[in-house]
Write a protein that holds these residues in place. Structure first.
Motif, PDB file in Angstrom:
ATOM      1  N   THR A  28       0.821  -1.204   0.000  1.00 54.91           N
ATOM      2  CA  THR A  28       0.000   0.000   0.000  1.00 54.91           C
ATOM      3  C   THR A  28       0.858   1.258   0.000  1.00 54.91           C
ATOM      4  O   THR A  28       1.975   1.279   0.513  1.00 54.91           O
ATOM      5  CB  THR A  28      -0.936   0.046   1.225  1.00 54.91           C
ATOM      6  OG1 THR A  28      -0.152   0.176   2.410  1.00 54.91           O
ATOM      7  CG2 THR A  28      -1.808  -1.192   1.304  1.00 54.91           C
ATOM      8  N   GLU A  30      -0.184   5.115   1.120  1.00 51.98           N
ATOM      9  CA  GLU A  30      -1.317   5.830   1.695  1.00 51.98           C
ATOM     10  C   GLU A  30      -0.982   7.268   2.049  1.00 51.98           C
ATOM     11  O   GLU A  30       0.110   7.565   2.482  1.00 51.98           O
ATOM     12  CB  GLU A  30      -1.784   5.121   2.963  1.00 51.98           C
ATOM     13  CG  GLU A  30      -2.175   3.672   2.723  1.00 51.98           C
ATOM     14  CD  GLU A  30      -2.649   2.996   3.985  1.00 51.98           C
ATOM     15  OE1 GLU A  30      -3.682   3.422   4.543  1.00 51.98           O
ATOM     16  OE2 GLU A  30      -1.976   2.056   4.418  1.00 51.98           O
ATOM     17  N   LEU A  37      -5.259   1.433   5.658  1.00 53.63           N
ATOM     18  CA  LEU A  37      -5.471   0.414   4.625  1.00 53.63           C
ATOM     19  C   LEU A  37      -4.613  -0.817   4.898  1.00 53.63           C
ATOM     20  O   LEU A  37      -5.119  -1.944   4.913  1.00 53.63           O
ATOM     21  CB  LEU A  37      -5.182   0.992   3.243  1.00 53.63           C
ATOM     22  CG  LEU A  37      -5.292   0.065   2.045  1.00 53.63           C
ATOM     23  CD1 LEU A  37      -6.663  -0.587   1.961  1.00 53.63           C
ATOM     24  CD2 LEU A  37      -4.988   0.846   0.766  1.00 53.63           C
ATOM     25  N   VAL A  38      -3.335  -0.631   5.132  1.00 55.30           N
ATOM     26  CA  VAL A  38      -2.482  -1.784   5.412  1.00 55.30           C
ATOM     27  C   VAL A  38      -2.885  -2.426   6.742  1.00 55.30           C
ATOM     28  O   VAL A  38      -2.857  -3.650   6.874  1.00 55.30           O
ATOM     29  CB  VAL A  38      -0.977  -1.429   5.366  1.00 55.30           C
ATOM     30  CG1 VAL A  38      -0.532  -0.627   6.568  1.00 55.30           C
ATOM     31  CG2 VAL A  38      -0.136  -2.683   5.210  1.00 55.30           C
ATOM     32  N   GLY A  54       3.582  -1.368   3.720  1.00 52.56           N
ATOM     33  CA  GLY A  54       2.820  -0.168   3.402  1.00 52.56           C
ATOM     34  C   GLY A  54       3.649   1.072   3.689  1.00 52.56           C
ATOM     35  O   GLY A  54       4.433   1.104   4.639  1.00 52.56           O
ATOM     36  N   ALA A  89       0.680   4.144  -6.450  1.00 51.22           N
ATOM     37  CA  ALA A  89       0.449   2.697  -6.538  1.00 51.22           C
ATOM     38  C   ALA A  89       1.632   2.002  -7.204  1.00 51.22           C
ATOM     39  O   ALA A  89       2.095   0.950  -6.741  1.00 51.22           O
ATOM     40  CB  ALA A  89      -0.850   2.412  -7.300  1.00 51.22           C
ATOM     41  N   SER A 103      -3.195   2.541  -3.737  1.00 48.95           N
ATOM     42  CA  SER A 103      -2.919   3.831  -3.126  1.00 48.95           C
ATOM     43  C   SER A 103      -4.196   4.597  -2.801  1.00 48.95           C
ATOM     44  O   SER A 103      -5.246   4.369  -3.416  1.00 48.95           O
ATOM     45  CB  SER A 103      -2.053   4.685  -4.054  1.00 48.95           C
ATOM     46  OG  SER A 103      -2.789   5.061  -5.203  1.00 48.95           O
ATOM     47  N   CYS A 125      -4.806   1.350  -8.334  1.00 51.68           N
ATOM     48  CA  CYS A 125      -4.245   0.020  -8.157  1.00 51.68           C
ATOM     49  C   CYS A 125      -3.375  -0.283  -9.374  1.00 51.68           C
ATOM     50  O   CYS A 125      -3.844  -0.208 -10.510  1.00 51.68           O
ATOM     51  CB  CYS A 125      -5.378  -1.001  -8.038  1.00 51.68           C
ATOM     52  SG  CYS A 125      -4.816  -2.667  -7.696  1.00 51.68           S
ATOM     53  N   ALA A 153     -10.772   1.150  -1.704  1.00 55.14           N
ATOM     54  CA  ALA A 153      -9.472   0.644  -2.169  1.00 55.14           C
ATOM     55  C   ALA A 153      -9.455  -0.882  -2.133  1.00 55.14           C
ATOM     56  O   ALA A 153      -8.971  -1.532  -3.072  1.00 55.14           O
ATOM     57  CB  ALA A 153      -8.344   1.224  -1.317  1.00 55.14           C
TER      58      ALA A 153
END
Length: 170
Positions: A28, A30, A37-38, A54, A89, A103, A125, A153
């Motif tokens: 990831t 971010e 997200l991760v 990430g 990404a 991302s 992505c 995402a």
């Protein structure tokens, strides 16, 4: 403004399972989600087989120095932009040696930033068969925008896997 339903724990486990079955890894990049997200990915037992890492590049200059996002692109458009999301990404894939990079960049709020309304989010992505991007206009408070970006995402990664399976079947 729309909202994005968060991906369920069952759907997330299925996503990790699909990545594992296909021998694919993910990383990831971010910004507005600040590592969420991760963190969501590693909530799933077995995620260590597929999650490479990430990068939380919250500051604009770290998008360039860590992920290789073009400084001229950042100067021209600011960090909340489709091309920035795509480059983030790609940078995650390269930085972590992953098959898939995903991302998030956007404006979480509460107010506008750089002339963009709160809830404006770009996700991208990068994967072995190409790249995908989504522009979102999410409603709600800061937490809702960030959660919606994470859910979107993860859904984008799931959609990419479905597309890759379709391409492989042809």
């Amino acid at each position: 403004m729309g909202t994005v339903t968060e991906i369920s724990n069952v759907e997330l486990a299925q996503l990790i399972g699909e990545l594992t079955e296909r021998g694919l890894t993910i990383a990831t990049a971010e910004s507005l989600t600040g590592g969420g997200l991760v963190a969501r990915l590693v909530d799933v037992p077995g995620a260590s087989h597929v999650v490479r890492g990430g990068a939380c590049t919250y500051a604009v200059d770290t998008k360039a120095s860590v992920l290789g996002v073009s400084e001229s692109q950042l100067a021209a458009t600011g960090p909340v932009d489709e091309q920035v999301a795509r480059q983030m990404a790609r940078g995650a894939r390269l930085l972590f040696g992953a098959d898939i990079g995903v991302s998030t960049t956007g404006v979480a709020g509460p107010g506008p930033a750089d002339g963009l309304e709160a809830g404006t989010v770009h996700i991208a992505c990068a994967h072995p068969t190409g790249e995908e991007h989504r522009l979102l206009h999410l409603g709600g408070d800061r937490a809702a925008v960030r959660a919606g970006a994470i859910g979107a995402a993860l859904a984008l990664v799931r959609d990419v896997l479905d597309f890759a399976a379709t391409v492989a079947d042809d």
